[in-house]
Scaffold this motif. Structure first.
Motif, PDB file in Angstrom:
ATOM      1  N   ARG A  35      21.549   6.438  -4.093  1.00  0.00           N
ATOM      2  CA  ARG A  35      21.314   7.735  -3.450  1.00  0.00           C
ATOM      3  C   ARG A  35      19.833   7.847  -3.118  1.00  0.00           C
ATOM      4  O   ARG A  35      18.987   7.646  -3.987  1.00  0.00           O
ATOM      5  CB  ARG A  35      21.730   8.877  -4.367  1.00  0.00           C
ATOM      6  N   LYS A  36      19.527   8.170  -1.858  1.00  0.00           N
ATOM      7  CA  LYS A  36      18.147   8.361  -1.424  1.00  0.00           C
ATOM      8  C   LYS A  36      18.085   9.617  -0.564  1.00  0.00           C
ATOM      9  O   LYS A  36      18.957   9.828   0.292  1.00  0.00           O
ATOM     10  CB  LYS A  36      17.654   7.155  -0.619  1.00  0.00           C
ATOM     11  N   PHE A  37      17.056  10.425  -0.761  1.00  0.00           N
ATOM     12  CA  PHE A  37      16.960  11.660   0.009  1.00  0.00           C
ATOM     13  C   PHE A  37      15.524  12.165   0.017  1.00  0.00           C
ATOM     14  O   PHE A  37      14.704  11.775  -0.804  1.00  0.00           O
ATOM     15  CB  PHE A  37      17.892  12.735  -0.575  1.00  0.00           C
ATOM     16  N   ALA A  38      15.258  13.040   0.977  1.00  0.00           N
ATOM     17  CA  ALA A  38      13.968  13.723   1.060  1.00  0.00           C
ATOM     18  C   ALA A  38      14.156  15.128   0.488  1.00  0.00           C
ATOM     19  O   ALA A  38      14.911  15.931   1.049  1.00  0.00           O
ATOM     20  CB  ALA A  38      13.490  13.803   2.505  1.00  0.00           C
ATOM     21  N   PRO A  39      13.521  15.452  -0.633  1.00  0.00           N
ATOM     22  CA  PRO A  39      13.657  16.801  -1.186  1.00  0.00           C
ATOM     23  C   PRO A  39      12.952  17.830  -0.315  1.00  0.00           C
ATOM     24  O   PRO A  39      12.155  17.489   0.560  1.00  0.00           O
ATOM     25  CB  PRO A  39      12.979  16.686  -2.555  1.00  0.00           C
ATOM     26  N   GLN A  40      13.256  19.086  -0.546  1.00  0.00           N
ATOM     27  CA  GLN A  40      12.621  20.174   0.179  1.00  0.00           C
ATOM     28  C   GLN A  40      11.113  20.158  -0.066  1.00  0.00           C
ATOM     29  O   GLN A  40      10.622  19.615  -1.062  1.00  0.00           O
ATOM     30  CB  GLN A  40      13.182  21.506  -0.319  1.00  0.00           C
ATOM     31  N   LYS A  41      10.360  20.723   0.857  1.00  0.00           N
ATOM     32  CA  LYS A  41       8.951  20.995   0.612  1.00  0.00           C
ATOM     33  C   LYS A  41       8.856  22.158  -0.378  1.00  0.00           C
ATOM     34  O   LYS A  41       9.824  22.827  -0.668  1.00  0.00           O
ATOM     35  CB  LYS A  41       8.227  21.334   1.914  1.00  0.00           C
ATOM     36  N   ASN A  42       7.637  22.400  -0.876  1.00  0.00           N
ATOM     37  CA  ASN A  42       7.434  23.465  -1.856  1.00  0.00           C
ATOM     38  C   ASN A  42       8.379  23.276  -3.042  1.00  0.00           C
ATOM     39  O   ASN A  42       9.136  24.166  -3.411  1.00  0.00           O
ATOM     40  CB  ASN A  42       7.656  24.843  -1.213  1.00  0.00           C
ATOM     41  N   ALA A  43       8.305  22.074  -3.648  1.00  0.00           N
ATOM     42  CA  ALA A  43       9.269  21.704  -4.687  1.00  0.00           C
ATOM     43  C   ALA A  43       8.565  21.331  -5.987  1.00  0.00           C
ATOM     44  O   ALA A  43       7.539  20.641  -5.980  1.00  0.00           O
ATOM     45  CB  ALA A  43      10.129  20.545  -4.221  1.00  0.00           C
ATOM     46  N   LEU A  44       9.132  21.781  -7.096  1.00  0.00           N
ATOM     47  CA  LEU A  44       8.764  21.303  -8.420  1.00  0.00           C
ATOM     48  C   LEU A  44       9.922  20.426  -8.883  1.00  0.00           C
ATOM     49  O   LEU A  44      11.037  20.909  -9.091  1.00  0.00           O
ATOM     50  CB  LEU A  44       8.540  22.473  -9.375  1.00  0.00           C
ATOM     51  N   ILE A  45       9.651  19.138  -9.016  1.00  0.00           N
ATOM     52  CA  ILE A  45      10.697  18.149  -9.243  1.00  0.00           C
ATOM     53  C   ILE A  45      10.546  17.578 -10.655  1.00  0.00           C
ATOM     54  O   ILE A  45       9.450  17.169 -11.060  1.00  0.00           O
ATOM     55  CB  ILE A  45      10.605  17.007  -8.209  1.00  0.00           C
ATOM     56  N   THR A  46      11.633  17.544 -11.386  1.00  0.00           N
ATOM     57  CA  THR A  46      11.669  16.947 -12.711  1.00  0.00           C
ATOM     58  C   THR A  46      12.561  15.720 -12.647  1.00  0.00           C
ATOM     59  O   THR A  46      13.775  15.827 -12.448  1.00  0.00           O
ATOM     60  CB  THR A  46      12.214  17.938 -13.751  1.00  0.00           C
ATOM     61  N   LEU A  47      11.943  14.545 -12.793  1.00  0.00           N
ATOM     62  CA  LEU A  47      12.694  13.294 -12.757  1.00  0.00           C
ATOM     63  C   LEU A  47      12.933  12.798 -14.168  1.00  0.00           C
ATOM     64  O   LEU A  47      12.004  12.683 -14.974  1.00  0.00           O
ATOM     65  CB  LEU A  47      11.924  12.224 -11.991  1.00  0.00           C
TER      66      LEU A  47
END
Length: 360
Positions: free
Chosen positions: A234-246
């Motif tokens: 799975r590959k994707f571009a997350p939204q802008k203005n994002a706080l991402i927890t990987l």
């Protein structure tokens, strides 16, 4: 030519339960660095509950040459840096200005893609509190004046340290810090208190994420997926203005600053393409120099200097749009690219994609 402040970087990071992340991160940076990077390279991993950091000036190949015995780890982040200033003042390209950056006690690290346009407001306040900037140096400008120079990105590590010392939770701290910034930013945090987590705060920079059941990966440009192409489903571009927890196999995406929206500016397509072709005709052949050309020819896009400054403060950057347009022109057979080794920042063999008009 006098270069204004511009720092554009490539990021990569990998967290997994099943592999040593180091070769994948370095290969991802190497796949991206010729776009706009390669002046300096850094890698941080979390091994045995401790962050291990290595940095060099120069591209990934130099990093490998100088770091033969890197630790085995299942979580790590990497960075390849580009600063326009380094083209004119080689001494501003240093290991100390490379990413990632420590906090003051060398417990955790952060890295950054972009330029914080109001960073000087924070530098002096942090120095008053006793923080010592490892990136601080000086150089003489074209008027033979001494200029004190900082890497704007280092302030984030110290501000995060301050907030965490005060008892603020890490996500709240990230939001409170980013709320104060103007300019372009994507920040990445690797902290031993969160041994299976990478935090990313992305306002509006290019960023892509890939996952499978056991792993999570991020990269600034799609080229960075090259070493993990067969691993991730799975590959994707997350939204802008994002706080991402990987975490391994999972990406949780929240809004970074709910009260703000990223810049919505879209340049007119025909004028934008025409300006790129004009830049190429005038021998501005790589992404960084085309970007700078845009910042001096903004009127040809119908922008005033005041509007351009406002876009900078809001976090807009031309570079992803320029690169996407260059790729399209290349696919249409109008231009072609060559990977060349060029002198930048005191390094004679910096990889750089240069673009040229096809004859006829």
């Amino acid at each position: 030519m006098t270069y204004k402040v511009l720092t554009v970087c490539h990021l990569a990071g990998f967290i997994t339960k099943e592999k040593n992340v180091v070769p994948f991160i370095l290969n991802s940076l190497e796949a991206q660095e010729a776009i706009i990077g390669g002046q300096a390279t850094g890698l941080a991993v979390l091994a045995n509950s401790t962050v291990r950091l290595a940095k060099t000036i120069g591209p990934v190949r130099d990093f490998r040459d100088q770091n033969k015995e890197l630790p085995v780890a299942s979580i790590g982040i990497g960075h390849t840096r580009y600063a326009l200033k380094n083209l004119l003042y080689a001494e501003t390209n240093s290991t100390e200005k490379s990413h990632p950056f420590w906090d003051s006690k060398k417990q955790f690290v952060t890295m950054h893609n972009g330029t914080i346009t109001n960073y000087q407001l924070f530098v002096h306040e942090l120095e008053k509190k006793g923080y010592s900037f490892r990136s601080k140096s000086s150089y003489r400008n074209e008027n033979d004046e001494e200029v004190v120079d900082y890497c704007d990105s280092e302030i984030f590590s110290f501000l995060l340290e301050e907030a965490l010392k005060a008892g603020t939770t890490i996500k709240t701290a990230i939001r409170e810090i980013c709320r104060q910034f103007e300019g372009q930013f994507a920040f990445v945090i690797l902290h031993p208190a969160y041994p299976e987590t990478i935090f990313i705060a992305n306002w509006a920079q290019p960023l892509f994420i890939g996952t499978n059941t056991e792993s999570s990966f991020f990269t600034s440009f799609l080229e960075g997926f090259e070493p993990v192409e067969q691993i991730l489903n799975r590959k994707f571009a997350p939204q802008k203005n994002a706080l991402i927890t990987l975490t391994p196999g999972k990406a949780v995406i929240e809004t970074l600053l709910p009260e703000r929206s990223p810049p919505a500016y879209e340049p007119e397509g025909v004028a934008f393409e025409a300006l790129i072709l004009k830049a190429l005709r005038e021998n501005h052949n790589d992404l960084g120099r085309i970007y700078y050309y845009f910042k001096t020819a903004y009127n040809e896009l119908g922008l005033s200097e005041e509007q351009l400054t406002a876009l900078d403060k809001q976090g807009f950057t031309f570079s992803p749009l320029i690169y996407a347009t260059l790729q399209r022109l290349e696919q249409q057979g109008i231009i072609y690219r060559k990977k060349e080794l060029v002198w930048e920042g005191g390094v004679s063999h910096t990889p750089r994609f240069r673009f040229y008009l096809k004859e006829g």
